[in-house]
Design an enzyme around this catalytic site. Structure first.
Site, PDB file in Angstrom:
ATOM      1  N   LYS A   1       9.991   0.492   2.087  1.00  0.00           N
ATOM      2  CA  LYS A   1      10.042   0.475   0.634  1.00  0.00           C
ATOM      3  C   LYS A   1      10.444   1.811   0.023  1.00  0.00           C
ATOM      4  O   LYS A   1      10.900   1.881  -1.097  1.00  0.00           O
ATOM      5  CB  LYS A   1       8.718  -0.029   0.054  1.00  0.00           C
ATOM      6  CG  LYS A   1       7.504   0.777   0.389  1.00  0.00           C
ATOM      7  CD  LYS A   1       6.272   0.071  -0.178  1.00  0.00           C
ATOM      8  CE  LYS A   1       5.298  -0.239   0.926  1.00  0.00           C
ATOM      9  NZ  LYS A   1       4.118  -0.928   0.486  1.00  0.00           N
TER      10      LYS A   1
ATOM     11  N   ARG B   1      -3.890  -3.839  -0.733  1.00  0.00           N
ATOM     12  CA  ARG B   1      -4.950  -2.831  -0.684  1.00  0.00           C
ATOM     13  C   ARG B   1      -5.483  -2.512  -2.078  1.00  0.00           C
ATOM     14  O   ARG B   1      -6.660  -2.488  -2.323  1.00  0.00           O
ATOM     15  CB  ARG B   1      -4.430  -1.538  -0.035  1.00  0.00           C
ATOM     16  CG  ARG B   1      -4.231  -1.657   1.457  1.00  0.00           C
ATOM     17  CD  ARG B   1      -3.438  -0.514   1.993  1.00  0.00           C
ATOM     18  NE  ARG B   1      -2.132  -0.471   1.341  1.00  0.00           N
ATOM     19  CZ  ARG B   1      -1.109   0.249   1.741  1.00  0.00           C
ATOM     20  NH1 ARG B   1      -1.237   1.048   2.781  1.00  0.00           N
ATOM     21  NH2 ARG B   1       0.041   0.212   1.112  1.00  0.00           N
TER      22      ARG B   1
ATOM     23  N   SER C   1       0.299   3.858   6.888  1.00  0.00           N
ATOM     24  CA  SER C   1       1.015   4.533   7.976  1.00  0.00           C
ATOM     25  C   SER C   1       1.338   5.972   7.576  1.00  0.00           C
ATOM     26  O   SER C   1       1.278   6.884   8.400  1.00  0.00           O
ATOM     27  CB  SER C   1       2.312   3.793   8.298  1.00  0.00           C
ATOM     28  OG  SER C   1       2.018   2.505   8.774  1.00  0.00           O
TER      29      SER C   1
ATOM     30  N   HIS D   1      -3.281  -2.865   9.353  1.00  0.00           N
ATOM     31  CA  HIS D   1      -2.312  -3.914   9.711  1.00  0.00           C
ATOM     32  C   HIS D   1      -2.950  -4.931  10.659  1.00  0.00           C
ATOM     33  O   HIS D   1      -2.770  -6.141  10.502  1.00  0.00           O
ATOM     34  CB  HIS D   1      -1.099  -3.312  10.444  1.00  0.00           C
ATOM     35  CG  HIS D   1      -0.233  -2.418   9.610  1.00  0.00           C
ATOM     36  ND1 HIS D   1       0.143  -1.159  10.011  1.00  0.00           N
ATOM     37  CD2 HIS D   1       0.349  -2.614   8.404  1.00  0.00           C
ATOM     38  CE1 HIS D   1       0.921  -0.623   9.095  1.00  0.00           C
ATOM     39  NE2 HIS D   1       1.057  -1.467   8.109  1.00  0.00           N
TER      40      HIS D   1
HETATM   41  O1  PNS Z   1       5.328  -2.240   5.780  1.00  0.00           O
HETATM   42  P1  PNS Z   1       6.184  -2.293   4.568  1.00  0.00           P
HETATM   43  O2  PNS Z   1       7.116  -1.100   4.516  1.00  0.00           O
HETATM   44  O3  PNS Z   1       5.405  -2.478   3.312  1.00  0.00           O
HETATM   45  O4  PNS Z   1       7.085  -3.608   4.766  1.00  0.00           O
HETATM   46  C1  PNS Z   1       8.086  -3.929   3.813  1.00  0.00           C
HETATM   47  C2  PNS Z   1       8.925  -5.105   4.333  1.00  0.00           C
HETATM   48  C3  PNS Z   1       9.557  -4.762   5.669  1.00  0.00           C
HETATM   49  C4  PNS Z   1       8.047  -6.325   4.487  1.00  0.00           C
HETATM   50  C5  PNS Z   1      10.023  -5.371   3.265  1.00  0.00           C
HETATM   51  O5  PNS Z   1      10.722  -4.184   3.018  1.00  0.00           O
HETATM   52  C6  PNS Z   1      11.018  -6.448   3.701  1.00  0.00           C
HETATM   53  O6  PNS Z   1      10.722  -7.614   3.600  1.00  0.00           O
HETATM   54  N1  PNS Z   1      12.183  -5.996   4.190  1.00  0.00           N
HETATM   55  C7  PNS Z   1      13.245  -6.867   4.655  1.00  0.00           C
HETATM   56  C8  PNS Z   1      14.379  -6.919   3.623  1.00  0.00           C
HETATM   57  C9  PNS Z   1      14.035  -7.906   2.522  1.00  0.00           C
HETATM   58  O7  PNS Z   1      13.953  -9.094   2.766  1.00  0.00           O
HETATM   59  N2  PNS Z   1      13.755  -7.373   1.309  1.00  0.00           N
HETATM   60  C10 PNS Z   1      13.294  -8.151   0.196  1.00  0.00           C
HETATM   61  C11 PNS Z   1      14.393  -8.649  -0.666  1.00  0.00           C
HETATM   62  S1  PNS Z   1      15.484  -7.363  -1.224  1.00  0.00           S
END
Ligand code: PNS
Length: 170
Positions: free
Chosen positions: A46, A101, A139, A22
């Site tokens: 996710k 990645r 992570s 990160h």
């Molecule tokens: O580190 P990660 O888990 O890959 O990050 C994912 C993240 C936080 C960037 C993604 O889940 C996100 O943008 N979440 C906020 C909610 C959102 O806008 N989702 C996309 C449209 S449903």
């Protein structure tokens, strides 16, 4: 589509916890754009499961790690709830920078960027390729190593390694 250059981007993530992978993406975003905000999502990430560290802990770990890298004063770290595009609009950021990645990241990121672009066409998604030494770092891998009491100090900054050790010693 606005005609101005993008001067402020968000590097978003769950950061549960922040890794050297990160930090590499954040530092590269910082080299590319004048202003970078790290957005720490309150949501469940996710996989839809809860986080190991609280939102406050994840924000603090990031701030400490960036301070340790010498760029703590230049990069703001903010928590956010809800949609990423709403967070970007709220702070006036017009770009999102994320790391890729491997091909396994690609499908998910393609879907996210298509959806975000549909909801907020003025916000550009930019992807940087992970440095090869961090291509395997996540992570969840770091948490797994820590849960077995293995050394993971080569994957995370010292303050995060300490927090992981304290967490799994409980
Ligand atoms: O580190 P990660 O888990 O890959 O990050 C994912 C993240 C936080 C960037 C993604 O889940 C996100 O943008 N979440 C906020 C909610 C959102 O806008 N989702 C996309 C449209 S449903």
């Amino acid at each position: 589509m606005g005609v101005n250059k993008i001067d402020h981007v968000v590097v978003p993530g769950t950061f549960d916890p922040v890794t050297y992978g990160h930090l590499d993406v954040i530092e590269r975003a910082w080299r590319l754009f004048p202003k970078v905000t790290v957005g720490v999502a309150a949501s469940l990430g996710k996989r839809g499961v809860g986080t190991t560290f609280s939102l406050d802990e994840r924000v603090t770990m990031l701030r400490d790690a960036l301070a340790n890298e010498g760029i703590g004063d230049e990069i703001e770290v903010l928590p956010f709830q809800g949609l990423l595009v709403d967070f970007c609009r709220g702070i006036g950021a017009r770009g999102v920078v994320k790391g890729l990645r491997a091909m396994t990241d690609f499908e998910y990121e393609l879907q996210q960027s298509a959806l975000n672009t549909r909801m907020a066409p003025e916000i550009e998604s930019v992807y940087v390729m992970s440095a090869s030494e961090y291509g395997f770092v996540s992570s969840s891998i770091v948490r797994e190593l820590a849960s077995f009491g293995s050394d993971m100090r080569f994957l995370v900054p010292p303050n995060v390694a300490d927090a992981l050790q304290a967490h799994y010693a409980r």
